[in-house]
Design a protein around this motif. Structure first.
Motif, PDB file in Angstrom:
ATOM      1  N   ARG A   1       0.888  -1.167   0.000  1.00  0.00           N
ATOM      2  CA  ARG A   1       0.000   0.000   0.000  1.00  0.00           C
ATOM      3  C   ARG A   1       0.915   1.204   0.000  1.00  0.00           C
ATOM      4  O   ARG A   1       1.715   1.386   0.934  1.00  0.00           O
TER       5      ARG A   1
ATOM      6  N   HIS B   1     -23.250  -0.560  -7.737  1.00  0.00           N
ATOM      7  CA  HIS B   1     -22.050  -1.357  -7.435  1.00  0.00           C
ATOM      8  C   HIS B   1     -22.184  -2.160  -6.139  1.00  0.00           C
ATOM      9  O   HIS B   1     -21.229  -2.755  -5.674  1.00  0.00           O
TER      10      HIS B   1
ATOM     11  N   HIS C   1     -20.292  -3.407   2.981  1.00  0.00           N
ATOM     12  CA  HIS C   1     -19.985  -2.431   4.041  1.00  0.00           C
ATOM     13  C   HIS C   1     -21.143  -2.222   5.017  1.00  0.00           C
ATOM     14  O   HIS C   1     -20.984  -1.519   6.011  1.00  0.00           O
TER      15      HIS C   1
ATOM     16  N   VAL D   1     -16.920   3.065   6.288  1.00  0.00           N
ATOM     17  CA  VAL D   1     -16.548   4.107   5.325  1.00  0.00           C
ATOM     18  C   VAL D   1     -17.440   5.342   5.452  1.00  0.00           C
ATOM     19  O   VAL D   1     -17.170   6.364   4.823  1.00  0.00           O
TER      20      VAL D   1
ATOM     21  N   TYR E   1     -10.057  11.760   1.317  1.00  0.00           N
ATOM     22  CA  TYR E   1      -9.458  10.453   1.634  1.00  0.00           C
ATOM     23  C   TYR E   1     -10.208   9.331   0.908  1.00  0.00           C
ATOM     24  O   TYR E   1      -9.596   8.418   0.343  1.00  0.00           O
ATOM     25  N   LEU E   2     -11.543   9.392   0.938  1.00  0.00           N
ATOM     26  CA  LEU E   2     -12.350   8.357   0.277  1.00  0.00           C
ATOM     27  C   LEU E   2     -12.054   8.304  -1.224  1.00  0.00           C
ATOM     28  O   LEU E   2     -11.871   7.222  -1.794  1.00  0.00           O
TER      29      LEU E   2
ATOM     30  N   TYR F   1      -7.183   1.888  -5.072  1.00  0.00           N
ATOM     31  CA  TYR F   1      -7.535   0.482  -5.368  1.00  0.00           C
ATOM     32  C   TYR F   1      -7.556   0.289  -6.876  1.00  0.00           C
ATOM     33  O   TYR F   1      -7.066  -0.702  -7.403  1.00  0.00           O
TER      34      TYR F   1
ATOM     35  N   SER G   1      -7.826  -6.705   0.823  1.00  0.00           N
ATOM     36  CA  SER G   1      -8.123  -7.972   1.477  1.00  0.00           C
ATOM     37  C   SER G   1      -9.524  -8.397   1.050  1.00  0.00           C
ATOM     38  O   SER G   1     -10.155  -7.734   0.240  1.00  0.00           O
TER      39      SER G   1
ATOM     40  N   ALA H   1     -11.566  -7.939  -3.043  1.00  0.00           N
ATOM     41  CA  ALA H   1     -12.885  -7.340  -3.253  1.00  0.00           C
ATOM     42  C   ALA H   1     -12.805  -5.926  -3.825  1.00  0.00           C
ATOM     43  O   ALA H   1     -13.416  -5.622  -4.853  1.00  0.00           O
TER      44      ALA H   1
ATOM     45  N   VAL I   1     -14.016  -4.186  -7.399  1.00  0.00           N
ATOM     46  CA  VAL I   1     -15.078  -3.169  -7.392  1.00  0.00           C
ATOM     47  C   VAL I   1     -14.569  -1.877  -8.023  1.00  0.00           C
ATOM     48  O   VAL I   1     -15.221  -1.293  -8.893  1.00  0.00           O
TER      49      VAL I   1
ATOM     50  N   LEU J   1     -20.588   9.199   0.713  1.00  0.00           N
ATOM     51  CA  LEU J   1     -20.176   8.554   1.971  1.00  0.00           C
ATOM     52  C   LEU J   1     -19.716   9.592   3.007  1.00  0.00           C
ATOM     53  O   LEU J   1     -19.972   9.446   4.205  1.00  0.00           O
TER      54      LEU J   1
HETATM   55  C1  HEC Z   1     -17.353  -7.638  -2.099  1.00  0.00           C
HETATM   56  C2  HEC Z   1     -17.299  -6.797  -0.921  1.00  0.00           C
HETATM   57  C3  HEC Z   1     -17.122  -5.305  -1.135  1.00  0.00           C
HETATM   58  C4  HEC Z   1     -17.841  -4.477  -1.954  1.00  0.00           C
HETATM   59  C5  HEC Z   1     -18.974  -4.837  -2.913  1.00  0.00           C
HETATM   60  C6  HEC Z   1     -17.335  -3.141  -1.722  1.00  0.00           C
HETATM   61  N1  HEC Z   1     -16.359  -3.161  -0.773  1.00  0.00           N
HETATM   62 FE1  HEC Z   1     -15.258  -1.560  -0.138  1.00  0.00          FE
HETATM   63  N2  HEC Z   1     -14.078  -2.785   0.959  1.00  0.00           N
HETATM   64  C7  HEC Z   1     -14.232  -4.150   1.078  1.00  0.00           C
HETATM   65  C8  HEC Z   1     -13.128  -4.692   1.838  1.00  0.00           C
HETATM   66  C9  HEC Z   1     -12.913  -6.146   2.192  1.00  0.00           C
HETATM   67  C10 HEC Z   1     -12.294  -3.596   2.163  1.00  0.00           C
HETATM   68  C11 HEC Z   1     -10.955  -3.625   2.903  1.00  0.00           C
HETATM   69  C12 HEC Z   1      -9.883  -3.824   1.836  1.00  0.00           C
HETATM   70  C13 HEC Z   1      -8.475  -3.608   2.294  1.00  0.00           C
HETATM   71  O1  HEC Z   1      -7.903  -4.498   2.919  1.00  0.00           O
HETATM   72  O2  HEC Z   1      -7.916  -2.525   1.978  1.00  0.00           O
HETATM   73  C14 HEC Z   1     -12.928  -2.413   1.604  1.00  0.00           C
HETATM   74  C15 HEC Z   1     -12.410  -1.122   1.712  1.00  0.00           C
HETATM   75  C16 HEC Z   1     -13.028   0.015   1.226  1.00  0.00           C
HETATM   76  C17 HEC Z   1     -12.547   1.360   1.404  1.00  0.00           C
HETATM   77  C18 HEC Z   1     -11.283   1.796   2.147  1.00  0.00           C
HETATM   78  C19 HEC Z   1     -11.633   2.411   3.498  1.00  0.00           C
HETATM   79  C20 HEC Z   1     -10.460   2.999   4.200  1.00  0.00           C
HETATM   80  O3  HEC Z   1     -10.600   3.334   5.390  1.00  0.00           O
HETATM   81  O4  HEC Z   1      -9.392   3.167   3.597  1.00  0.00           O
HETATM   82  C21 HEC Z   1     -13.431   2.183   0.780  1.00  0.00           C
HETATM   83  C22 HEC Z   1     -13.366   3.706   0.694  1.00  0.00           C
HETATM   84  C23 HEC Z   1     -14.467   1.362   0.215  1.00  0.00           C
HETATM   85  N3  HEC Z   1     -14.188   0.039   0.498  1.00  0.00           N
HETATM   86  C24 HEC Z   1     -15.563   1.836  -0.483  1.00  0.00           C
HETATM   87  C25 HEC Z   1     -16.424   1.030  -1.211  1.00  0.00           C
HETATM   88  C26 HEC Z   1     -17.378   1.538  -2.167  1.00  0.00           C
HETATM   89  C27 HEC Z   1     -17.637   3.007  -2.457  1.00  0.00           C
HETATM   90  C28 HEC Z   1     -17.996   0.450  -2.714  1.00  0.00           C
HETATM   91  C29 HEC Z   1     -18.992   0.406  -3.840  1.00  0.00           C
HETATM   92  C30 HEC Z   1     -18.571   1.112  -5.061  1.00  0.00           C
HETATM   93  C31 HEC Z   1     -17.424  -0.726  -2.085  1.00  0.00           C
HETATM   94  N4  HEC Z   1     -16.488  -0.339  -1.190  1.00  0.00           N
HETATM   95  C32 HEC Z   1     -17.811  -2.021  -2.375  1.00  0.00           C
HETATM   96  C33 HEC Z   1     -15.261  -4.906   0.555  1.00  0.00           C
HETATM   97  C34 HEC Z   1     -16.182  -4.458  -0.396  1.00  0.00           C
END
Ligand code: HEC
Ligand code: HEC
Length: 208
Positions: A85, A138, A144, A157, A164-165, A172, A180, A184, A188, A204
């Motif tokens: 990262r 999505h 979440h 989130v 930051y978001l 990603y 992780s 995922a 996405v 968010l």
């Molecule tokens: C299939 C499950 C899944 C879906 C669907 C998903 N997420 Fe996630 N999301 C995760 C996981 C697991 C993590 C932690 C990943 C890591 O280790 O960095 C994460 C991490 C994040 C983070 C990082 C938060 C931080 O504090 O840095 C953001 C922002 C986020 N997701 C936004 C979204 C958004 C917006 C969507 C839809 C567009 C979404 N996610 C869809 C599983 C998912």
């Protein structure tokens, strides 16, 4: 390059303090174990160094970390330390952390309450609507949670800083950040446009 490879290996050799062994795969599996209720943990001395950026006042670009799961915090620190990262500041911080430091930091910050942040006033309701629609398309809430407060490996989130978001989603997508939970977020984010990212970050950040 050589240095990075070496560091990645040493991080892969890093192990959870639980019953699972065997490097990152076990680590990722451990991240899916249901969360225990938070217990107050004693602040390790090394945590003092974090508070200037992650304390009550946040440094520019720094998100709140209190109340994230122990596994999530540990994973991110391991990812930073391994250079997987990418962030200059946090890679520098994590470089100096031992496995024991990382365990103690994960336990400590996870035991703190989630900050009771009031969302900023929503001056762009159209962007919020666009973000809500993108989140629906999505299926962000499927992982979440409906209130975006986090479920298992997926962190909270809601009400994180908007910039930051947006950066996190972009990271990603560009692979500056690994994910992780079976990659995922890499999957996405790969499907998100710049407009999606802008709208999702806003939606968010201002979530009531
Ligand atoms: C299939 C499950 C899944 C879906 C669907 C998903 N997420 Fe996630 N999301 C995760 C996981 C697991 C993590 C932690 C990943 C890591 O280790 O960095 C994460 C991490 C994040 C983070 C990082 C938060 C931080 O504090 O840095 C953001 C922002 C986020 N997701 C936004 C979204 C958004 C917006 C969507 C839809 C567009 C979404 N996610 C869809 C599983 C998912
Ligand atoms: C000089 C400021 C600074 C200090 C000191 C600092 N951090 Fe950070 N931290 C940041 C920034 C900036 C980010 C966002 C990195 C990014 O955009 O990927 C971050 C991100 C993180 C994240 C990821 C959060 C998430 O939601 O994914 C964790 C975990 C973290 N820091 C833990 C720590 C710990 C533990 C310490 C003390 C040992 C610490 N940080 C010290 C600035 C700092």
């Amino acid at each position: 390059m050589r240095r990075r490879t070496h560091r990645w290996r040493s991080a892969a050799a890093w192990r959870f303090s639980g019953p699972t062994r065997g490097g990152l795969a076990a680590l990722l599996a451990a991240a899916l174990v249901p969360l225990q209720p938070a217990r107050a943990a004693e602040a390790p001395e090394v945590a003092q160094a974090c508070l200037s950026c992650h304390g009550d006042a946040l440094a520019e670009g720094a998100p709140p970390i209190a109340g994230h799961s122990n596994n999530y915090i540990q994973l991110q620190l391991v990812f930073f330390r391994a250079g997987r990262r990418k962030n200059e500041i946090m890679q520098g911080v994590a470089e100096g952390l031992s496995d024991n430091d990382i365990r103690a930091l994960g336990k400590y910050f996870a035991s703190l309450p989630v900050p009771d942040t009031k969302p900023p006033a929503d001056t762009q309701p159209d962007l919020t609507k666009a973000g809500e629609a993108a989140a629906g398309r999505h299926r962000c809430a499927a992982c979440h949670g409906d209130a975006y407060l986090g479920v298992q490996a997926a962190p909270r989130v809601a009400r994180l800083p908007e910039a930051y978001l947006a950066k996190a989603l972009g990271d990603y997508r560009s692979n500056a950040r690994p994910s992780s939970g079976g990659a995922a977020m890499t999957e996405v984010a790969g499907a998100l446009s710049n407009d999606d990212i802008k709208a999702l970050a806003h939606y968010l950040a201002v979530m009531p």
